[in-house]
Design an enzyme around this catalytic site. Structure first.
Site, PDB file in Angstrom:
ATOM      1  N   ALA A  69      -0.408  -7.399  -6.367  1.00  0.00           N
ATOM      2  CA  ALA A  69      -0.104  -6.646  -5.151  1.00  0.00           C
ATOM      3  C   ALA A  69       0.355  -7.535  -3.999  1.00  0.00           C
ATOM      4  O   ALA A  69       1.139  -7.094  -3.157  1.00  0.00           O
ATOM      5  CB  ALA A  69      -1.312  -5.823  -4.726  1.00  0.00           C
ATOM      6  N   THR A  70      -0.101  -8.768  -3.942  1.00  0.00           N
ATOM      7  CA  THR A  70       0.353  -9.628  -2.840  1.00  0.00           C
ATOM      8  C   THR A  70       1.868  -9.803  -2.935  1.00  0.00           C
ATOM      9  O   THR A  70       2.587  -9.658  -1.937  1.00  0.00           O
ATOM     10  CB  THR A  70      -0.362 -10.993  -2.871  1.00  0.00           C
ATOM     11  OG1 THR A  70      -1.769 -10.750  -2.773  1.00  0.00           O
ATOM     12  CG2 THR A  70       0.073 -11.878  -1.720  1.00  0.00           C
ATOM     13  N   ASN A 147      -9.433  -1.173   1.044  1.00  0.00           N
ATOM     14  CA  ASN A 147     -10.204  -2.011   0.117  1.00  0.00           C
ATOM     15  C   ASN A 147     -11.609  -2.314   0.613  1.00  0.00           C
ATOM     16  O   ASN A 147     -12.527  -2.498  -0.183  1.00  0.00           O
ATOM     17  CB  ASN A 147      -9.451  -3.326  -0.149  1.00  0.00           C
ATOM     18  CG  ASN A 147      -8.933  -3.974   1.109  1.00  0.00           C
ATOM     19  OD1 ASN A 147      -8.111  -3.406   1.820  1.00  0.00           O
ATOM     20  ND2 ASN A 147      -9.422  -5.161   1.413  1.00  0.00           N
ATOM     21  N   GLN A 175      -5.736   0.001  -4.309  1.00  0.00           N
ATOM     22  CA  GLN A 175      -7.114   0.425  -4.572  1.00  0.00           C
ATOM     23  C   GLN A 175      -7.226   1.836  -5.159  1.00  0.00           C
ATOM     24  O   GLN A 175      -8.301   2.212  -5.618  1.00  0.00           O
ATOM     25  CB  GLN A 175      -7.969   0.311  -3.300  1.00  0.00           C
ATOM     26  CG  GLN A 175      -8.158  -1.126  -2.818  1.00  0.00           C
ATOM     27  CD  GLN A 175      -9.045  -1.972  -3.742  1.00  0.00           C
ATOM     28  OE1 GLN A 175      -9.766  -1.457  -4.605  1.00  0.00           O
ATOM     29  NE2 GLN A 175      -9.004  -3.285  -3.578  1.00  0.00           N
ATOM     30  N   SER A 194      -1.655  -3.261  -8.619  1.00  0.00           N
ATOM     31  CA  SER A 194      -2.068  -4.544  -9.214  1.00  0.00           C
ATOM     32  C   SER A 194      -3.062  -4.287 -10.346  1.00  0.00           C
ATOM     33  O   SER A 194      -4.078  -3.617 -10.143  1.00  0.00           O
ATOM     34  CB  SER A 194      -2.718  -5.393  -8.129  1.00  0.00           C
ATOM     35  OG  SER A 194      -3.156  -6.618  -8.659  1.00  0.00           O
ATOM     36  N   ALA A 195      -2.763  -4.845 -11.532  1.00  0.00           N
ATOM     37  CA  ALA A 195      -3.538  -4.516 -12.736  1.00  0.00           C
ATOM     38  C   ALA A 195      -5.019  -4.863 -12.636  1.00  0.00           C
ATOM     39  O   ALA A 195      -5.879  -4.116 -13.119  1.00  0.00           O
ATOM     40  CB  ALA A 195      -2.925  -5.227 -13.942  1.00  0.00           C
ATOM     41  N   CYS A 322     -18.777 -14.060   7.347  1.00  0.00           N
ATOM     42  CA  CYS A 322     -20.135 -14.012   7.863  1.00  0.00           C
ATOM     43  C   CYS A 322     -20.453 -14.885   9.048  1.00  0.00           C
ATOM     44  O   CYS A 322     -19.623 -15.253   9.819  1.00  0.00           O
ATOM     45  CB  CYS A 322     -21.069 -14.347   6.722  1.00  0.00           C
ATOM     46  SG  CYS A 322     -22.733 -14.410   7.215  1.00  0.00           S
TER      47      CYS A 322
HETATM   48  N1  PLP Z   1      -3.722  -4.862  -1.211  1.00  0.00           N
HETATM   49  C1  PLP Z   1      -4.989  -4.430  -1.276  1.00  0.00           C
HETATM   50  C2  PLP Z   1      -5.360  -3.129  -0.638  1.00  0.00           C
HETATM   51  C3  PLP Z   1      -5.950  -5.190  -1.930  1.00  0.00           C
HETATM   52  O1  PLP Z   1      -7.214  -4.741  -1.990  1.00  0.00           O
HETATM   53  C4  PLP Z   1      -5.577  -6.418  -2.521  1.00  0.00           C
HETATM   54  C5  PLP Z   1      -6.588  -7.270  -3.155  1.00  0.00           C
HETATM   55  O2  PLP Z   1      -7.730  -7.302  -2.752  1.00  0.00           O
HETATM   56  C6  PLP Z   1      -4.238  -6.819  -2.451  1.00  0.00           C
HETATM   57  C7  PLP Z   1      -3.342  -6.017  -1.787  1.00  0.00           C
HETATM   58  C8  PLP Z   1      -3.781  -8.086  -3.121  1.00  0.00           C
HETATM   59  O3  PLP Z   1      -3.825  -7.910  -4.514  1.00  0.00           O
HETATM   60  P1  PLP Z   1      -3.581  -9.044  -5.588  1.00  0.00           P
HETATM   61  O4  PLP Z   1      -4.894  -9.709  -5.823  1.00  0.00           O
HETATM   62  O5  PLP Z   1      -3.103  -8.323  -6.811  1.00  0.00           O
HETATM   63  O6  PLP Z   1      -2.536  -9.968  -5.082  1.00  0.00           O
END
Ligand code: PLP
Length: 386
Positions: A69-70, A147, A175, A194-195, A322
């Site tokens: 997803a990134t 997320n 998500q 994202s898988a 934190c």
């Molecule tokens: N977008 C959302 C809403 C996510 O929760 C995440 C990962 O936590 C990402 C993008 C990035 O995903 P990836 O780990 O597949 O690059």
């Protein structure tokens, strides 16, 4: 260890593992190669594209494979920025993942409006209508589910409004995929998944791209995906991802989500009753069935909760950082109006399809024990009686 951090990464499903091993055996060739081994791999990818397109509701030609997803978010926002040209504005929800925020800052530098959320963490659709009187953006970005909180966003409504207004819309669906039906995502101009968030392998994902017009690729250096994403495709990963998605969607279709949501709700009811002052983030909003974000009591920072629960055999998350004092409070909770000190006590629990009711109950009991022990350490002694 009881694993309750599926929003970070969900362990590989047996169906995905099987598909991965099968593909590794059957499709060793490079899908771009001219021989039969290459053609077989290309055919398998094409079949996967058709299966995904049918679920999302788009043409198979409007899907490209990514590393996750990134990359999907970066590619989508880069495309929108390039397509719009200089001076164009992006409207981005305040609660997007950094994969969206940081790429928006890069590709729409200084030209971003944040779409606000209400106290439950739901994007304010009315803001779009108001802001539209003043300007027309080159991109609207609203995620499908958050997320950190699991709060579902009105992405279908925003998508339809954007279609009517002829504004490109990007939905980060990371998500929701594998947890809620993905139909309708194909009608977004851009949508990323994202898988590894739904039991597929890490390092593979998809991006739905616009059906018309030139696509401005982010990754260059090859002719794969008609030049929209260069690089040899991850055939095994893609096939395992589609197998995972289909497995999850069968659970959704069987109506299993409701039972999981009920276990989560009982857990929240028990924890809020036992730990005075506990608040459920996003309570009152529609949420993913698997996520519980809690603002816990205690002078302790949430890291202590997470570390103590880890020691007790539970993998949960903070959502973000934190009490070292060096890290910023969660931008998601801040956008919802949660104070920095409260945000510092957030714990995120995120289940998977394999999570059982007994595991939710065990976590509830462990949290009660951690609370009691922390009260005892505080010297209040209250904890001993719990
Ligand atoms: N977008 C959302 C809403 C996510 O929760 C995440 C990962 O936590 C990402 C993008 C990035 O995903 P990836 O780990 O597949 O690059």
């Amino acid at each position: 260890m009881i694993y309750l951090d599926h929003n970070a990464s969900s362990p590989l499903l047996p169906a995905a593992r099987e598909a991965w091993l099968d593909a590794a055996e059957r499709f060793p060739g490079n899908p771009s190669s001219p021989h039969r081994s290459g053609a077989r791999a290309e055919y398998a990818l094409e079949d996967a594209r058709h299966r995904l397109a049918a679920r999302l509701g788009c043409r198979n030609t409007d899907l490209i494979w990514t590393s996750g997803a990134t990359e999907g978010c970066a590619t989508a926002i880069h495309h929108a920025g390039q397509a719009a040209g200089p001076g164009a504005v992006a409207w981005v929800s305040a609660i997007e993942h950094p994969a969206v925020h940081e790429n928006a800052r890069r590709f729409f530098a200084g030209r971003i409006e944040k779409i606000p959320v209400d106290a439950r963490g739901v994007v304010e659709v009315g803001w779009l209508r108001e802001q539209r009187r003043r300007e027309s953006p080159a991109l609207v970005a609203v995620m499908a589910a958050n997320n950190e909180t699991g709060v579902l966003q009105p992405w279908r409504e925003v998508r339809d409004w954007c279609i009517a207004e002829r504004i490109p819309f990007f939905c980060d669906a990371t998500q929701v995929c594998g947890r809620m039906p993905v139909d309708g995502l194909g009608a977004c101009d851009l949508a990323a998944g994202s898988a590894h968030k739904f039991g597929g392998p890490r390092g593979v994902g998809f991006l739905k791209v616009p059906a018309t017009g030139d696509f401005h690729a982010l990754v260059h250096g090859g002719k794969q995906a008609e030049g929209r994403r260069a690089g040899t495709e991850n055939v095994t990963g893609v096939l395992a991802m589609i197998a995972a998605l289909e497995w999850c969607e069968a659970r959704i279709a069987a109506g299993e989500a409701a039972g999981h949501a009920a276990w989560r709700d009982s857990f929240e009811a028990a924890v809020t009753a036992a730990l005075p002052g506990t608040r459920v983030v996003g309570a009152g909003a529609p949420r993913l069935w698997n996520t519980s974000s809690l603002l816990l009591p205690a002078a302790d920072c949430r890291q202590r909760w997470v570390v103590r629960l880890d020691k007790a055999g539970f993998a949960v998350s903070t959502g973000s950082a934190c009490a070292s004092g060096s890290e910023e409070p969660s931008h998601v909770l801040t956008a919802m109006g949660v104070s920095a000190s409260e945000a510092g006590r957030a714990v995120r629990v995120s289940a998977g399809w394999s999570t059982t009711e007994a595991e939710w109950t065990a976590l509830r009991d462990a949290m009660g024990k951690v609370w009691a022990a922390s009260r005892a350490t505080d010297g209040s002694g209250e904890g001993e009686s719990r």
